[in-house]
Design a protein around this motif. Structure first.
Motif, PDB file in Angstrom:
ATOM      1  N   PHE A 201       0.821  -1.209   0.000  1.00 19.04           N
ATOM      2  CA  PHE A 201       0.000   0.000   0.000  1.00 19.04           C
ATOM      3  C   PHE A 201       0.857   1.262   0.000  1.00 19.04           C
ATOM      4  CE2 PHE A 201      -2.112   3.392   2.375  1.00 19.04           C
ATOM      5  CZ  PHE A 201      -3.188   3.618   1.537  1.00 19.04           C
ATOM      6  N   VAL A 202       1.862   1.294   0.852  1.00 22.48           N
ATOM      7  CA  VAL A 202       2.719   2.482   0.954  1.00 22.48           C
ATOM      8  C   VAL A 202       3.494   2.703  -0.345  1.00 22.48           C
ATOM      9  CG1 VAL A 202       4.733   3.432   2.138  1.00 22.48           C
ATOM     10  CG2 VAL A 202       2.894   2.393   3.457  1.00 22.48           C
ATOM     11  N   VAL A 203       4.070   1.633  -0.877  1.00 25.38           N
ATOM     12  CA  VAL A 203       4.835   1.756  -2.121  1.00 25.38           C
ATOM     13  C   VAL A 203       3.925   2.204  -3.250  1.00 25.38           C
ATOM     14  CG1 VAL A 203       6.088   0.429  -3.866  1.00 25.38           C
ATOM     15  CG2 VAL A 203       6.633   0.143  -1.454  1.00 25.38           C
ATOM     16  N   ASN A 204       2.736   1.614  -3.329  1.00 26.61           N
ATOM     17  CA  ASN A 204       1.784   1.961  -4.376  1.00 26.61           C
ATOM     18  C   ASN A 204       1.373   3.435  -4.273  1.00 26.61           C
ATOM     19  OD1 ASN A 204       0.150   1.488  -6.549  1.00 26.61           O
ATOM     20  ND2 ASN A 204      -1.330   0.255  -5.462  1.00 26.61           N
ATOM     21  N   ALA A 205       1.061   3.886  -3.066  1.00 28.10           N
ATOM     22  CA  ALA A 205       0.657   5.279  -2.874  1.00 28.10           C
ATOM     23  C   ALA A 205       1.792   6.241  -3.240  1.00 28.10           C
ATOM     24  CB  ALA A 205       0.204   5.510  -1.439  1.00 28.10           C
ATOM     25  N   LEU A 206       3.017   5.915  -2.837  1.00 26.94           N
ATOM     26  CA  LEU A 206       4.145   6.798  -3.144  1.00 26.94           C
ATOM     27  C   LEU A 206       4.445   6.853  -4.644  1.00 26.94           C
ATOM     28  CD1 LEU A 206       6.603   5.966  -0.221  1.00 26.94           C
ATOM     29  CD2 LEU A 206       5.248   8.046  -0.544  1.00 26.94           C
ATOM     30  N   VAL A 207       4.390   5.706  -5.292  1.00 31.23           N
ATOM     31  CA  VAL A 207       4.670   5.670  -6.738  1.00 31.23           C
ATOM     32  C   VAL A 207       3.620   6.470  -7.501  1.00 31.23           C
ATOM     33  CG1 VAL A 207       4.700   4.160  -8.753  1.00 31.23           C
ATOM     34  CG2 VAL A 207       6.009   3.551  -6.729  1.00 31.23           C
ATOM     35  N   PHE A 208       2.347   6.256  -7.190  1.00 27.60           N
ATOM     36  CA  PHE A 208       1.298   6.988  -7.904  1.00 27.60           C
ATOM     37  C   PHE A 208       1.306   8.474  -7.556  1.00 27.60           C
ATOM     38  CE2 PHE A 208      -0.445   2.850  -8.997  1.00 27.60           C
ATOM     39  CZ  PHE A 208      -0.904   3.094 -10.277  1.00 27.60           C
ATOM     40  N   ALA A 209       1.659   8.823  -6.310  1.00 25.37           N
ATOM     41  CA  ALA A 209       1.770  10.247  -5.961  1.00 25.37           C
ATOM     42  C   ALA A 209       2.902  10.894  -6.748  1.00 25.37           C
ATOM     43  CB  ALA A 209       2.002  10.401  -4.466  1.00 25.37           C
ATOM     44  N   GLY A 210       4.022  10.202  -6.871  1.00 23.90           N
ATOM     45  CA  GLY A 210       5.144  10.733  -7.653  1.00 23.90           C
ATOM     46  C   GLY A 210       4.800  10.890  -9.112  1.00 23.90           C
ATOM     47  N   LEU A 211       4.141   9.882  -9.666  1.00 24.44           N
ATOM     48  CA  LEU A 211       3.728   9.976 -11.076  1.00 24.44           C
ATOM     49  C   LEU A 211       2.708  11.090 -11.274  1.00 24.44           C
ATOM     50  CD1 LEU A 211       3.402   6.212 -12.059  1.00 24.44           C
ATOM     51  CD2 LEU A 211       5.088   7.849 -12.886  1.00 24.44           C
ATOM     52  N   GLY A 212       1.780  11.217 -10.333  1.00 24.90           N
ATOM     53  CA  GLY A 212       0.783  12.283 -10.425  1.00 24.90           C
ATOM     54  C   GLY A 212       1.412  13.661 -10.322  1.00 24.90           C
TER      55      GLY A 212
END
Length: 79
Positions: free
Chosen positions: A59-70
């Motif tokens: 969950f944390v990795v997914n949230a960070l990756v998508f936040a960075g991409l966003g």
């Protein structure tokens, strides 16, 4: 990094939302696969702590990756 752009921050917010939705889909698939692959006589909670830890990290990795991409997408479009 001199400043954070507003467009980037809005993009990061949308990225987190997409990441949460993506995590929900992935978590559901992984949970279903884990239940399917479990032996019939195995206790349900036997591998629970490891599975919960993996899901939290995912969950944390997914949230960070998508936040960075966003953020990147928002900053590149918004300037």
């Amino acid at each position: 990094m001199d400043h954070l752009s507003l467009a980037g921050m809005v993009g990061a917010g949308f990225g987190v939302l997409v990441g949460i939705l993506d995590f929900g889909l992935i978590a559901g698939l992984l949970e279903r696969a884990a239940r399917k692959g479990q032996a019939p006589g195995t206790a349900e909670g036997s591998a629970r702590p490891f599975g919960e830890t993996v899901m939290r990290v995912l969950f944390v990795v997914n949230a960070l990756v998508f936040a960075g991409l966003g953020y990147w997408f928002g900053a590149s479009l918004g300037g």
